[in-house]
Design an enzyme around this catalytic site. Structure first.
Site, PDB file in Angstrom:
ATOM      1  N   GLN A  36       0.828  -1.214   0.000  1.00 20.57           N
ATOM      2  CA  GLN A  36       0.000   0.000   0.000  1.00 20.57           C
ATOM      3  C   GLN A  36       0.860   1.261   0.000  1.00 20.57           C
ATOM      4  OE1 GLN A  36      -2.174  -0.708   3.620  1.00 20.57           O
ATOM      5  NE2 GLN A  36      -0.460  -0.155   4.939  1.00 20.57           N
ATOM      6  N   HIS A  48      11.605   2.027   9.614  1.00 23.33           N
ATOM      7  CA  HIS A  48      12.262   2.825  10.647  1.00 23.33           C
ATOM      8  C   HIS A  48      12.996   1.975  11.671  1.00 23.33           C
ATOM      9  CE1 HIS A  48       9.187   1.583  13.412  1.00 23.33           C
ATOM     10  NE2 HIS A  48       8.276   1.925  12.541  1.00 23.33           N
ATOM     11  N   HIS A 226       6.639   1.283  20.568  1.00 21.73           N
ATOM     12  CA  HIS A 226       7.916   1.045  21.237  1.00 21.73           C
ATOM     13  C   HIS A 226       8.771   2.287  21.004  1.00 21.73           C
ATOM     14  CE1 HIS A 226      11.831  -0.617  22.042  1.00 21.73           C
ATOM     15  NE2 HIS A 226      12.164  -0.676  20.768  1.00 21.73           N
ATOM     16  N   TYR A 257      18.284  -0.646  24.875  1.00 20.58           N
ATOM     17  CA  TYR A 257      19.319  -1.038  23.911  1.00 20.58           C
ATOM     18  C   TYR A 257      19.810   0.187  23.154  1.00 20.58           C
ATOM     19  CZ  TYR A 257      15.624  -0.959  20.322  1.00 20.58           C
ATOM     20  OH  TYR A 257      14.616  -0.578  19.477  1.00 20.58           O
ATOM     21  N   VAL A 356      13.209  -7.955  12.152  1.00 20.49           N
ATOM     22  CA  VAL A 356      14.247  -7.866  11.131  1.00 20.49           C
ATOM     23  C   VAL A 356      15.267  -8.986  11.358  1.00 20.49           C
ATOM     24  CG1 VAL A 356      16.114  -6.450  10.217  1.00 20.49           C
ATOM     25  CG2 VAL A 356      13.974  -5.366  10.938  1.00 20.49           C
ATOM     26  N   THR A 357      15.579  -9.200  12.641  1.00 28.35           N
ATOM     27  CA  THR A 357      16.566 -10.206  13.042  1.00 28.35           C
ATOM     28  C   THR A 357      16.319 -11.568  12.398  1.00 28.35           C
ATOM     29  OG1 THR A 357      16.807  -9.067  15.149  1.00 28.35           O
ATOM     30  CG2 THR A 357      17.478 -11.385  15.100  1.00 28.35           C
ATOM     31  N   ASP A 542       4.364 -37.508  18.872  1.00 22.56           N
ATOM     32  CA  ASP A 542       4.179 -38.908  19.257  1.00 22.56           C
ATOM     33  C   ASP A 542       2.860 -39.002  19.984  1.00 22.56           C
ATOM     34  OD1 ASP A 542       5.050 -37.623  21.597  1.00 22.56           O
ATOM     35  OD2 ASP A 542       6.069 -39.417  22.341  1.00 22.56           O
ATOM     36  N   THR A 544      -0.698 -41.611  21.347  1.00 23.02           N
ATOM     37  CA  THR A 544      -1.268 -42.922  21.623  1.00 23.02           C
ATOM     38  C   THR A 544      -2.627 -42.980  20.932  1.00 23.02           C
ATOM     39  OG1 THR A 544      -2.269 -42.098  23.650  1.00 23.02           O
ATOM     40  CG2 THR A 544      -0.122 -43.178  23.860  1.00 23.02           C
ATOM     41  N   TYR A 641     -10.376 -41.804  31.943  1.00 26.57           N
ATOM     42  CA  TYR A 641     -11.010 -40.637  31.345  1.00 26.57           C
ATOM     43  C   TYR A 641     -12.494 -40.656  31.643  1.00 26.57           C
ATOM     44  CZ  TYR A 641      -6.771 -40.466  28.515  1.00 26.57           C
ATOM     45  OH  TYR A 641      -5.473 -40.402  28.107  1.00 26.57           O
TER      46      TYR A 641
HETATM   47  P1  FAD Z   1       6.518  -4.142   7.654  1.00 25.43           P
HETATM   48  O1  FAD Z   1       7.848  -3.622   7.418  1.00 25.43           O
HETATM   49  O2  FAD Z   1       5.572  -3.289   8.445  1.00 25.43           O
HETATM   50  O3  FAD Z   1       5.884  -4.484   6.260  1.00 25.43           O
HETATM   51  C1  FAD Z   1       4.510  -4.763   6.106  1.00 25.43           C
HETATM   52  C2  FAD Z   1       4.066  -4.099   4.843  1.00 25.43           C
HETATM   53  O4  FAD Z   1       2.751  -4.517   4.531  1.00 25.43           O
HETATM   54  C3  FAD Z   1       4.047  -2.607   4.953  1.00 25.43           C
HETATM   55  O5  FAD Z   1       4.940  -2.083   4.032  1.00 25.43           O
HETATM   56  C4  FAD Z   1       2.614  -2.251   4.659  1.00 25.43           C
HETATM   57  O6  FAD Z   1       2.505  -1.057   3.914  1.00 25.43           O
HETATM   58  C5  FAD Z   1       2.142  -3.439   3.876  1.00 25.43           C
HETATM   59  N1  FAD Z   1       0.689  -3.634   3.943  1.00 25.43           N
HETATM   60  C6  FAD Z   1      -0.062  -3.775   5.049  1.00 25.43           C
HETATM   61  N2  FAD Z   1      -1.350  -3.914   4.728  1.00 25.43           N
HETATM   62  C7  FAD Z   1      -1.425  -3.849   3.377  1.00 25.43           C
HETATM   63  C8  FAD Z   1      -2.490  -3.935   2.458  1.00 25.43           C
HETATM   64  N3  FAD Z   1      -3.762  -4.101   2.850  1.00 25.43           N
HETATM   65  N4  FAD Z   1      -2.201  -3.846   1.129  1.00 25.43           N
HETATM   66  C9  FAD Z   1      -0.913  -3.678   0.726  1.00 25.43           C
HETATM   67  N5  FAD Z   1       0.122  -3.588   1.568  1.00 25.43           N
HETATM   68  C10 FAD Z   1      -0.131  -3.669   2.870  1.00 25.43           C
HETATM   69  N6  FAD Z   1      13.516  -5.617  14.794  1.00 25.43           N
HETATM   70  C11 FAD Z   1      14.780  -6.077  14.890  1.00 25.43           C
HETATM   71  O7  FAD Z   1      15.053  -7.194  14.490  1.00 25.43           O
HETATM   72  N7  FAD Z   1      15.768  -5.324  15.435  1.00 25.43           N
HETATM   73  C12 FAD Z   1      15.522  -4.104  15.918  1.00 25.43           C
HETATM   74  O8  FAD Z   1      16.427  -3.414  16.398  1.00 25.43           O
HETATM   75  C13 FAD Z   1      14.216  -3.587  15.862  1.00 25.43           C
HETATM   76  N8  FAD Z   1      13.930  -2.398  16.375  1.00 25.43           N
HETATM   77  C14 FAD Z   1      12.690  -1.885  16.245  1.00 25.43           C
HETATM   78  C15 FAD Z   1      12.455  -0.609  16.718  1.00 25.43           C
HETATM   79  C16 FAD Z   1      11.219  -0.033  16.564  1.00 25.43           C
HETATM   80  C17 FAD Z   1      10.991   1.364  17.067  1.00 25.43           C
HETATM   81  C18 FAD Z   1      10.181  -0.773  15.959  1.00 25.43           C
HETATM   82  C19 FAD Z   1       8.841  -0.201  15.793  1.00 25.43           C
HETATM   83  C20 FAD Z   1      10.414  -2.061  15.512  1.00 25.43           C
HETATM   84  C21 FAD Z   1      11.662  -2.641  15.658  1.00 25.43           C
HETATM   85  N9  FAD Z   1      11.934  -3.921  15.211  1.00 25.43           N
HETATM   86  C22 FAD Z   1      13.212  -4.402  15.282  1.00 25.43           C
HETATM   87  C23 FAD Z   1      10.886  -4.794  14.675  1.00 25.43           C
HETATM   88  C24 FAD Z   1      10.892  -4.787  13.155  1.00 25.43           C
HETATM   89  O9  FAD Z   1      10.932  -3.500  12.687  1.00 25.43           O
HETATM   90  C25 FAD Z   1       9.676  -5.474  12.587  1.00 25.43           C
HETATM   91  O10 FAD Z   1       9.414  -6.647  13.273  1.00 25.43           O
HETATM   92  C26 FAD Z   1       9.859  -5.802  11.107  1.00 25.43           C
HETATM   93  O11 FAD Z   1      10.278  -4.681  10.391  1.00 25.43           O
HETATM   94  C27 FAD Z   1       8.566  -6.290  10.510  1.00 25.43           C
HETATM   95  O12 FAD Z   1       8.732  -6.483   9.127  1.00 25.43           O
HETATM   96  P2  FAD Z   1       7.474  -6.824   8.214  1.00 25.43           P
HETATM   97  O13 FAD Z   1       7.975  -6.982   6.850  1.00 25.43           O
HETATM   98  O14 FAD Z   1       6.730  -7.926   8.824  1.00 25.43           O
HETATM   99  O15 FAD Z   1       6.526  -5.559   8.387  1.00 25.43           O
HETATM  100  N1  THG Z   2      -0.753 -40.617  27.437  1.00 29.26           N
HETATM  101  C1  THG Z   2      -1.524 -40.701  26.352  1.00 29.26           C
HETATM  102  N2  THG Z   2      -1.192 -40.127  25.202  1.00 29.26           N
HETATM  103  C2  THG Z   2      -0.058 -39.390  25.113  1.00 29.26           C
HETATM  104  C3  THG Z   2       0.800 -39.280  26.212  1.00 29.26           C
HETATM  105  C4  THG Z   2       0.424 -39.911  27.415  1.00 29.26           C
HETATM  106  N3  THG Z   2       0.233 -38.770  23.964  1.00 29.26           N
HETATM  107  C5  THG Z   2       1.277 -37.776  23.951  1.00 29.26           C
HETATM  108  C6  THG Z   2       2.444 -38.218  24.773  1.00 29.26           C
HETATM  109  N4  THG Z   2       1.976 -38.585  26.098  1.00 29.26           N
HETATM  110  C7  THG Z   2       3.054 -39.403  24.094  1.00 29.26           C
HETATM  111  N5  THG Z   2       4.199 -39.921  24.772  1.00 29.26           N
HETATM  112  C8  THG Z   2       4.291 -41.214  25.212  1.00 29.26           C
HETATM  113  C9  THG Z   2       5.549 -41.738  25.402  1.00 29.26           C
HETATM  114  C10 THG Z   2       5.698 -43.076  25.761  1.00 29.26           C
HETATM  115  C11 THG Z   2       4.572 -43.855  25.977  1.00 29.26           C
HETATM  116  C12 THG Z   2       3.312 -43.298  25.860  1.00 29.26           C
HETATM  117  C13 THG Z   2       3.176 -41.981  25.465  1.00 29.26           C
HETATM  118  C14 THG Z   2       4.721 -45.302  26.284  1.00 29.26           C
HETATM  119  N6  THG Z   2       5.675 -45.952  25.607  1.00 29.26           N
HETATM  120  C15 THG Z   2       5.847 -47.387  25.671  1.00 29.26           C
HETATM  121  C16 THG Z   2       7.331 -47.714  25.737  1.00 29.26           C
HETATM  122  O1  THG Z   2       8.090 -47.077  24.994  1.00 29.26           O
HETATM  123  O2  THG Z   2       7.701 -48.538  26.530  1.00 29.26           O
HETATM  124  C17 THG Z   2       5.270 -47.975  24.414  1.00 29.26           C
HETATM  125  C18 THG Z   2       5.289 -49.446  24.421  1.00 29.26           C
HETATM  126  C19 THG Z   2       4.596 -49.993  23.206  1.00 29.26           C
HETATM  127  O3  THG Z   2       4.686 -49.404  22.112  1.00 29.26           O
HETATM  128  O4  THG Z   2       3.969 -51.039  23.353  1.00 29.26           O
HETATM  129  O5  THG Z   2       3.980 -45.845  27.037  1.00 29.26           O
HETATM  130  O6  THG Z   2       1.093 -39.814  28.453  1.00 29.26           O
HETATM  131  N7  THG Z   2      -2.676 -41.393  26.426  1.00 29.26           N
END
Ligand code: FAD
Ligand code: THG
Length: 812
Positions: A36, A48, A226, A257, A356-357, A542, A544, A641
Site C-alpha cells: 500500500q 524505521h 515502542h 538497547y 528484522v533479526t 508422538d 497414543t 477418562y
Molecule cells: P513491515 O515492514 O511493516 O511491512 C509490512 C508491509 O505490509 C508494509 O509495508 C505495509 O505497507 C504493507 N501492507 C499492510 N497492509 C497492506 C495492504 N492491505 N495492502 C498492501 N500492503 C499492505 N527488529 C529487529 O530485528 N531489530 C531491531 O532493532 C528492531 N527495532 C525496532 C524498533 C522499533 C521502534 C520498531 C517499531 C520495531 C523494531 N523492530 C526491530 C521490529 C521490526 O521493525 C519489525 O518486526 C519488522 O520490520 C517487521 O517487518 P514486516 O515486513 O513484517 O513488516
Molecule cells: N498418554 C496418552 N497419550 C499421550 C501421552 C500420554 N500422547 C502424547 C504423549 N503422552 C506421548 N508420549 C508417550 C511416550 C511413551 C509412551 C506413551 C506416550 C509409552 N511408551 C511405551 C514404551 O516405549 O515402553 C510404548 C510401548 C509400546 O509401544 O507397546 O507408554 O502420556 N494417552
C-alpha cells in the site's frame, strides 16, 4: 516439475521481500508483491527499524533463523552499500542476577552453534568505550551480531527477486481476498484492480490481523508502540563518519538497547507501560505525520530511559536528546512469530510478527515450506495454527501481548508460569487440589499442580537432595517424595491437560493408518504408541491411539498442532474432534494401582483380564470411564477418562478407595522426574521435526511393513544408513548439579550437542539429562561436561532407560 503457481505477497517489508527472493530462488517466479505504501520505504515497521540483530535466543529455531539473516544480509549490498554491519553484539550486566543470566544465554548460543564469550568489565569497555566501568559487571559478546540496514536489505532482496521475474508494485492497497466455492484462494482485489493467485501470503506486519481477517482468519497479534530516540552528537564519537563501529548494546536490567549512527546514539526502550493500538486505528499514509507505523514521541514515557542512559553511558550528559518516536511493531501471546497456512482457506498463508533479526531466515523457511512442503528449520513453535480457541480471544491476546512487551528483557525461569490471565482453565479436580495445597504452574492455560503442600508429611524419613539455586525455583523437596511414593504405593496424577482427540467415521481406520507410523488395524480395545511424521520423515508428534470401536479412536496428543494436522488431512468420511475441554483424565499409577481400582468395577482388571496397552470402557463406582492401561511414569496403572461433569466424583471415588493403600496426589514435578527415569521422550523438547524416529530412539514405533503412510518413503532411505546423531541419556553424579534443558554439552572445549530435557531422578538417585550427541559419542560410559551457567557439570552417557528396562513394573 509442476509449473510455478501464481503467488501474491501482501507487504513489501523486510519479510515480504525476503520471502519473494527465496521463492524465486526456488523457481517460483510468478510472484507479485503488493504494498500500500511506496517502494521500498513503505511506511511499515521495516522503514524505521534500527535493525539490531542479536542472535541469542532460548529457542534454537529463533537463533537459526537469525543466523541465516546474518549470513544472507552479510553477503548482500545495495550498489556497494552494505546491508549488514558486522559490529558484533554486547549485552551488559549491571546486577549479579543478570551476569548469571548472561552465562545462561552464552550456553544457549554455544548449544545452537553461535560463537560467543562472557567478558569482563574491562573487555566491555574496550569493546564499547562509552560504557561506565563502574556500572558494568560484565558482558556477553557475540562477534557475529550486528546491524541490519533494513530498507537497504529490502531493496537488495527485492532487486534480486525482480531479476528472476518477480513484480513489486507500490501503492496498491489490498482490500479483499477472493475465494472460490471450495474456500480456495483465487486472488486479491486492490484499490487499483485485481490480481489472480493460487497462493496469497500475508506479510503485512502490524496490519496482519486486518489482512488475515479478509480471509476469515484470526491472527493473535497486537501492534504495540515502542520508543526509539536519537541523541545529537556525542563527544566521544566526534568525527566518526562510519555508520557504526562499536557493537550494538543491550542493557536489559533497564529495558534498554543502543546503536550508533555516525556520531550519535539511538536508544530503544521497553520500560514504559505497554502502548497497544487497535489495527483499525493505524493511520493512513495521507493522515500520518511521519508514516503509518510511527506515532508521536511521548517524552514523559522516555524520562527513565534517558536518566538511566546517562548513568550507563556518562558521555551522553554532554549530548542532547534530539528526536524520538513511538514506533509500532507486532507482539504475540507467546512471543513467537506466526507462520504457515490458514486451516480454513486453502492457499492463504501468513508470515507475521517477525523481527528484522529473523526476517531472512523466515523468508527461506516459509519458501521451503511452500515449495517443498516442509522447511529445513523446525517451525512447529511458530506455526500459526498452534493456538487453542481461548488463545485467540481479543481480551486474551491483548493481555498476553502486553505482558510479553513488559517481559521482553526479563529473566524468565523455564518453569515460570504466565502471570496473567490466571487462573484461566481449571480441571474438575481443582477444588480438591486446592484443599491439598497444590502449588499450581500453568500449561496451555490449564492450572496444573507442580506439587502438593499436603504431602509435606511424606518427607519424614526421606532424604531428598536439594538442587542448586536455579533448579530449586518452582521446586520443593516434596516433588521428590511424591515421586518415590508413586513407585512405592500409588498416586493420582491430573492428566487433563493432555490433548485428547476423537477420530470417528467409516474412513477412520484407513485415515489413521495413513497419518501415523503405527499399525492400528488391531482389535477394538487395543492401544498403540506411534508417531506423526512429515513427508520428510521428521517427527511431528508422538501419540497414543486407542481403538474404542471399529470406527472410533481416541488419540492422546501433544497439542493443537496435532488436531490441526488431522483436521487438515481428514477425508469426508472421517470426523476429528478435540474432546479435551469436555473431558478429564486421572492417571492412577504405582504398584498398588490395581488394588485401588479393581474393587471399584465389575470388569476384570486382573493382569490377564486387562493387559498392558489395552483399553476398556467401563464403570468405576458411579462413573463411566475409558481406561487405558499405560503409564508415562513407568508404573502399573491406568489413565482414566471421563466427562468433565463427573470428574470430581471420579477423583473422590479414587481417593476414598485409595485410602487403605496410602494413595497420594502427585504433581507435575514428580511426573517429569519419573518419565525421565523411564526414558520416555517429550515431543518439542526431546525431539522435533528436525529429527527422525531412528535417531530419537523411536524406531520401534514405526511399522514399515504395514503399508504406505506419510513419511514412509523418506524413512525408507534413512533406515539403512547409520544415524549421525542420537538422543542420549546422560547421568550427573552430583545431586546438586541439576540442569534444566537447553545447555551445551562439551567434550573438552568442543561443544558436541545440547541438553533437551533434564531433572533429578528421585528413585534412581541420579541427575538425568537427555541430550543430542554425535553417534560416536553416544556410547554408554562416554564422559562429557554440561555447560551450566559459568560451570562445567561432569556427566556420563548411560544405557537407557535408567528405570525398569525389563518393563516388569508396567507389565505386572
Ligand atoms: P513491515 O515492514 O511493516 O511491512 C509490512 C508491509 O505490509 C508494509 O509495508 C505495509 O505497507 C504493507 N501492507 C499492510 N497492509 C497492506 C495492504 N492491505 N495492502 C498492501 N500492503 C499492505 N527488529 C529487529 O530485528 N531489530 C531491531 O532493532 C528492531 N527495532 C525496532 C524498533 C522499533 C521502534 C520498531 C517499531 C520495531 C523494531 N523492530 C526491530 C521490529 C521490526 O521493525 C519489525 O518486526 C519488522 O520490520 C517487521 O517487518 P514486516 O515486513 O513484517 O513488516
Ligand atoms: N498418554 C496418552 N497419550 C499421550 C501421552 C500420554 N500422547 C502424547 C504423549 N503422552 C506421548 N508420549 C508417550 C511416550 C511413551 C509412551 C506413551 C506416550 C509409552 N511408551 C511405551 C514404551 O516405549 O515402553 C510404548 C510401548 C509400546 O509401544 O507397546 O507408554 O502420556 N494417552
Amino acid at each position: 516439475m509442476m509449473p510455478s503457481p501464481r503467488v501474491v505477497v501482501i507487504g513489501a517489508g523486510v519479510v515480504g521481500a525476503a520471502l519473494a527472493d527465496e521463492l524465486s530462488v526456488r523457481g517460483w517466479t510468478d510472484v507479485t508483491v503488493l504494498d500500500q505504501g511506496p517502494l521500498f520505504a513503505t511506511g511499515g515497521s521495516s522503514s524505521h527499524a534500527p535493525g539490531l540483530v542479536f542472535q541469542c535466543n532460548g529457542a534454537k529455531t529463533m537463533t537459526e533463523l537469525a543466523r541465516y539473516t546474518v549470513e544472507k544480509l552479510g553477503a548482500l549490498d545495495l550498489d556497494g552499500a552494505p546491508c549488514f554491519l558486522p559490529v558484533g553484539g554486547l549485552e551488559v550486566a549491571t546486577t549479579p542476577q543478570r551476569l548469571a543470566e548472561l552465562h545462561r544465554r552464552h550456553g544457549w548460543l554455544t548449544a545452537w552453534g553461535v560463537e560467543a564469550r562472557v567478558v569482563s568489565t574491562d573487555e566491555c569497555v574496550k569493546l564499547h568505550s562509552l560504557l561506565d566501568p563502574q556500572r558494568v559487571l560484565g558482558g556477553l559478546h557475540v562477534p557475529t551480531d550486528g546491524l541490519a540496514c533494513a530498507v537497504r536489505a529490502v531493496t537488495a532482496q527485492a532487486r534480486a527477486a525482480q531479476r528472476r521475474g518477480v513484480r513489486f508494485l507500490g501503492r496498491y492497497r489490498v482490500l479483499e481476498i477472493t475465494l472460490d466455492g471450495a474456500n480456495r484462494v483465487t486472488g486479491v482485489v486492490t484499490d487499483r484492480g485485481g490480481f489472480a493467485a493460487d497462493i496469497v501470503v500475508c506479510c503485512a506486519g502490524i496490519w496482519g490481523p486486518k489482512v488475515a481477517a479478509m480471509a476469515g482468519m484470526t491472527l493473535p497479534l497486537t501492534p504495540l508502540a515502542h520508543q526509539l530516540a536519537w541523541t545529537g552528537p556525542v563527544p566521544g564519537l566526534a568525527g566518526q563518519t562510519e555508520e557504526a563501529v562499536r557493537p550494538i548494546l543491550r542493557h536489559q536490567d533497564a529495558d534498554l538497547y543502543y546503536r550508533e549512527r555516525a556520531d550519535t546514539i539511538g536508544i530503544g526502550f521497553y520500560g514504559h507501560s505497554p502502548l497497544p493500538i487497535g489495527v483499525e486505528d493505524i493511520l493512513d499514509h495521507a493522515e500520518a505525520e511521519v508514516m503509518p507505523s510511527v506515532l508521536p514521541f511521548t517524552p514523559e514515557d522516555f524520562a527513565p530511559a534517558w536518566a538511566e542512559s546517562l548513568r550507563l553511558l556518562p558521555q551522553l550528559r554532554q549530548a542532547t536528546l534530539d528526536e524520538g518516536m513511538n514506533g509500532l511493531f507486532s507482539f504475540t501471546p507467546d512471543t513467537m512469530p506466526l507462520l504457515g497456512p490458514s486451516r480454513e482457506v486453502e492457499g492463504f498463508w501468513v508470515a507475521e510478527a517477525v523481527w528484522v533479526t529473523h526476517s531472512a531466515g523466515v523468508g527461506r523457511a516459509v519458501a521451503e515450506w511452500l515449495v517443498d512442503g516442509v522447511s529445513s528449520v523446525d517451525l512447529h513453535d511458530c506455526d500459526v495454527n498452534r493456538f487453542e480457541p481461548h488463545q485467540l480471544g481479543p481480551d486474551y491476546v491483548l493481555a498476553r501481548d502486553c505482558r510479553n512487551y513488559v517481559e521482553v528483557y526479563d529473566i524468565i525461569h523455564p518453569l515460570q508460569p504466565m502471570q496473567d490471565p490466571r487462573p484461566l482453565r481449571t480441571t474438575p479436580f481443582y477444588p480438591r487440589q486446592r484443599e491439598l495445597g497444590a502449588v499450581f504452574l500453568e500449561a496451555a492455560g490449564w492450572e496444573r499442580p507442580q506439587w502438593y503442600a499436603a504431602n509435606e508429611t511424606l518427607l519424614e524419613g526421606r532424604d531428598i537432595p536439594t538442587p542448586n539455586d536455579w533448579a530449586a525455583r518452582f521446586w520443593s523437596p516434596i516433588v521428590g517424595a511424591e515421586a518415590q511414593v508413586t513407585r512405592e504405593r500409588v498416586a493420582l496424577y491430573d492428566m487433563s491437560a493432555l490433548t485428547r482427540l476423537e477420530v470417528t467415521g467409516r474412513g477412520a481406520l484407513a485415515f489413521l493408518q495413513w497419518m501415523t507410523t503405527g499399525d492400528l488395524d488391531k482389535p477394538v480395545g487395543s492401544v498403540t504408541y506411534c508417531l506423526l511424521l512429515d513427508t520428510g520423515g521428521g517427527i511431528r508428534s508422538d501419540i497414543t491411539v486407542a481403538r474404542l470401536g471399529p470406527d472410533h479412536f481416541q488419540v492422546g496428543a501433544n497439542g493443537n498442532l496435532d488436531l490441526d494436522r488431522l483436521l487438515r488431512h481428514a477425508p469426508d468420511d472421517v470426523t476429528v474432534r478435540d474432546i479435551t475441554a469436555g473431558t478429564c483424565c486421572i492417571g492412577v499409577w504405582g504398584p498398588r494401582a490395581r488394588d485401588l481400582v479393581a474393587p471399584l468395577t465389575r470388569d476384570d482388571f486382573s493382569a490377564r483380564g486387562f493387559r498392558y496397552f489395552r483399553a476398556k470402557q467401563t464403570y468405576l463406582g458411579m462413573v463411566p470411564v475409558t481406561a487405558l492401561r499405560l503409564s508415562y511414569v513407568g508404573e502399573l496403572g491406568w489413565e482414566l477418562y471421563t466427562t468433565a461433569d463427573l470428574g470430581l466424583t471420579l477423583w473422590d471415588t479414587l481417593w476414598e478407595a485409595g485410602r487403605p493403600h496410602g494413595v497420594i496426589a502427585g504433581g507435575r514435578g514428580a511426573f517429569t522426574s519419573l518419565r525421565l527415569e523411564k526414558g520416555y521422550r517429550s515431543f518439542g523438547a526431546d525431539m522435533t521435526p528436525e529429527h527422525d524416529p531412528y535417531e530419537a530412539g523411536l524406531g520401534f514405533a514405526v511399522r514399515m511393513d504395514k503399508g504406505d503412510f506419510v513419511g514412509r518413503e523418506a524413512l525408507a532411505g534413512r533406515r539403512a544408513q547409520p544415524t549421525r546423531r542420537r538422543l542420549s541419556c546422560l547421568t550427573i553424579a552430583d545431586p546438586a548439579a541439576v540442569v534444566m534443558g537447553r545447555e551445551p554439552v562439551h567434550v573438552g572445549d568442543r561443544c558436541v550437542g545440547y541438553v533437551t530435557s533434564a531433572g533429578y531422578g528421585y528413585t534412581v538417585g541420579t541427575g538425568i539429562a537427555y541430550a543430542w550427541l554425535p553417534a560416536e559419542l553416544a556410547a554408554p560410559g562416554t564422559a562429557l561436561h554440561i555447560g551450566y551457567f559459568d560451570q562445567r557439570v561432569p556427566a556420563v552417557v548411560a544405557a537407557e532407560p535408567l528405570f525398569d528396562p525389563a518393563m516388569t513394573r508396567l507389565r505386572s
